[in-house]
Structure formats: C-alpha cells, structure tokens
Enzyme design. Sequence first.
Site, PDB file in Angstrom:
ATOM      1  N   THR A 175       0.800  -1.247  -0.066  1.00 53.31           N
ATOM      2  CA  THR A 175      -0.054  -0.049   0.080  1.00 53.31           C
ATOM      3  C   THR A 175       0.772   1.430   0.015  1.00 53.31           C
ATOM      4  OG1 THR A 175      -1.440  -1.260   1.351  1.00 53.31           O
ATOM      5  CG2 THR A 175      -1.857   1.136   1.058  1.00 53.31           C
ATOM      6  N   MET A 294       1.075  -2.817   4.330  1.00 55.76           N
ATOM      7  CA  MET A 294       0.388  -3.432   5.489  1.00 55.76           C
ATOM      8  C   MET A 294       0.731  -4.920   5.406  1.00 55.76           C
ATOM      9  SD  MET A 294      -3.655  -3.517   4.111  1.00 55.76           S
ATOM     10  CE  MET A 294      -4.164  -4.046   2.625  1.00 55.76           C
TER      11      MET A 294
END
Length: 358
Positions: A175, A294
């Site tokens: 991300t 993440m």
Amino acid sequence: MIRVLVVDDSAFMRNMITKFLTSNHQIAVAGTARNGEEALRKIEELRPDVVTLDIEMPVMDGKETLKRIMAKESLPVIMVSSLTQRGAEITIECLEIGAIDFVAKPSGSISVDLYKVREELIEKVLTAGRTKLKARPAPALKPKPEAHQEVVAESVIRPARSGSAKQLVCIGTSTGGPKALQRVLPKLPKTLKAPVFVVQHMPAGFTASLANRLNHLSEVTVKEAENGERAQDGCVYIAPGGKNMAVHLEQGELVISLDDRDTVSRHKPSVDYLFNSLAPLKSFDKIAVIMTGMGSDGTEGVKSLLQHSGGTVIAESAESCVVFGMPKAVINNGLANEIKHVDEIAAAIMTYMKKERA
C-alpha cells in the site's frame, strides 16, 4: 467507526459496495454520490473518513474528482477501477496523484461478481480509515543518530561483504508503493551495476502500466518481468500482478522464473517468495529494501537472505510510509541496517553499492 462516502455512477454498484462495507461493524457508509461533482459536495457536507471513488463516471470522472480532493484536503481515497488497459493506466495515474489504493472490478463497470473482491475492499477501507495522510509529500527527514539507535534492535544482522561479489537489489512494497517507487527508481543512475527486482502487491493487469510509467520517469530501464528472461545490470524487473517471481542462477546468469503458486503470506506476487529465492545466491551481495505496506510480507524473506548469505537491509521510515506495516515488522525483528525516509532510499542504495565495490 470509519465513515465512508461511496461514489459510483451505477446504483447497483453503489448498493453492492454499501452492503459489503456495512457488513463490517467498524464501517459505516455516511452517504453515496453518482458523480464527481456530487461527491465533492457530499465530502463538504458529510466529512467522511474515506472515499471509494469510481474512475469512469459522467459529469466529472474519478481522476478529475481525485485531483480536486487532493488539492483541498488529505482524505484517503480508494479508486474502484475496471480491468481494462485504459483503466489500469488511469489507476496508476490516480495512485501518483494521491489515491491510497485501488480495487479492481472483476468484470467491467457494472460487476455483478463484485463479491469476489468483497474482503479486499473491506480490508483496504479499514486500512485507509486508520491512515493519516499528509496533504503534500514530506521533505526528506534526517533522523538524529541517537534516534536510529532507539529504533534499530541490537540483534540486527550486519551485512556480509565479499568485496568482489556481484550485486543485486531487491525491493518489496504494498500500500502506497507505486508512489514510493516513483520517488526511488527515478533517482537510480542508468550506470547502476546491478539488476533490481521489485515486488509490488498488485493484481494482474496493472503492473505493466506501473512498469511503463516508471520506465518513462527513470534513467534505468523498468519493465514487467518475463518468465525465463536473463536479468541485466541497470534494469528493474517488476513482478507481474497475480504471479510470483523467483530468481535463480543459470550458467553464471540470473534468470527470472514466474509461477502462480499460492504462498503462506497469501500475496501474489509475494516479497517473501522473491527474497527466499535470492537467499541461496552466495556469489551475489544483496541490498534488500522494504517500503510502505500493510502486513509483514518480506520479513521472513529478509531473515532467509541474512541467514543464508548476508546482505544489507534498508527499511522505509514511519515518517514517509503511507502504511508503516511491512517496514515496521522488519525493524521490530532487528533486521534493518538503515531506516530511511523514502526520498533517501535511492541514495542509501547507491552508498552501499559504492561500499561493496570499493
């Protein structure tokens, strides 16, 4: 509670996305909008925590809407994209503009099978809702030496330096990665005496557009990796979405292989998978970089690299990460030699290249 504004020109899609998101007790849909103009009004009125934004809409499309959102406030936006070449290209542009992530519609603008990405959508909204975005890219920070000592665990494994060995660079990110890669790869010189292997968590159909965009911005050659190709110095190979990338030695040359096996980390491509394949290559000094994302994909791979043949590990600092998950896992396990702001990572790579070649 994370409050979401759902923006899509299709009533069916708005209803489906709303139904999926509200099935999670941590998410509430604050409202919906049919196009970009309505979305901008609803953002002012409802002040949502996260926006899901369709790309293809009448009146004002998703890309223009995103530009207007980013110009006014630091609001986490997740793009909802169609699986077409044009959709992929616009999605990559939106990630550059400031969208935190995207979800691909499985079968076009109106996807009756949207349930296939239900869990992915929920997970990304939850991540976005916990993310505090900066309105503008932060300048490179120079942490004080004592700050580094507080973060880097004492058990960090120091790099093995063989002096005459060839070198390679491997990068893992998720991300926020496309924008982070844009701030690293263009700073690498075309004379780079090593190949670079990149795993960016991304579904099939989007990594070719990412590679093309980065290639346009960079001195080094950036391309989507192909099965069986021989890696060259000064070239960056991005693992194709939906495929795992491994590298092995064949007659003294590094050869890329791709497959679609499932991995323990559930990611495809997987950072651990790439790094584990590089670990046995003792004739190569390795510079491993873990950037924003993440989860913890990459941590086990870094451990394998260091246990088998040593290497240098650079982790992106919390200050510049969109999501401080993957780098944090590496740092907390005492595996990072350097912790760098994203704008300092290319220079750090080149510093170690010089050290190894000296």
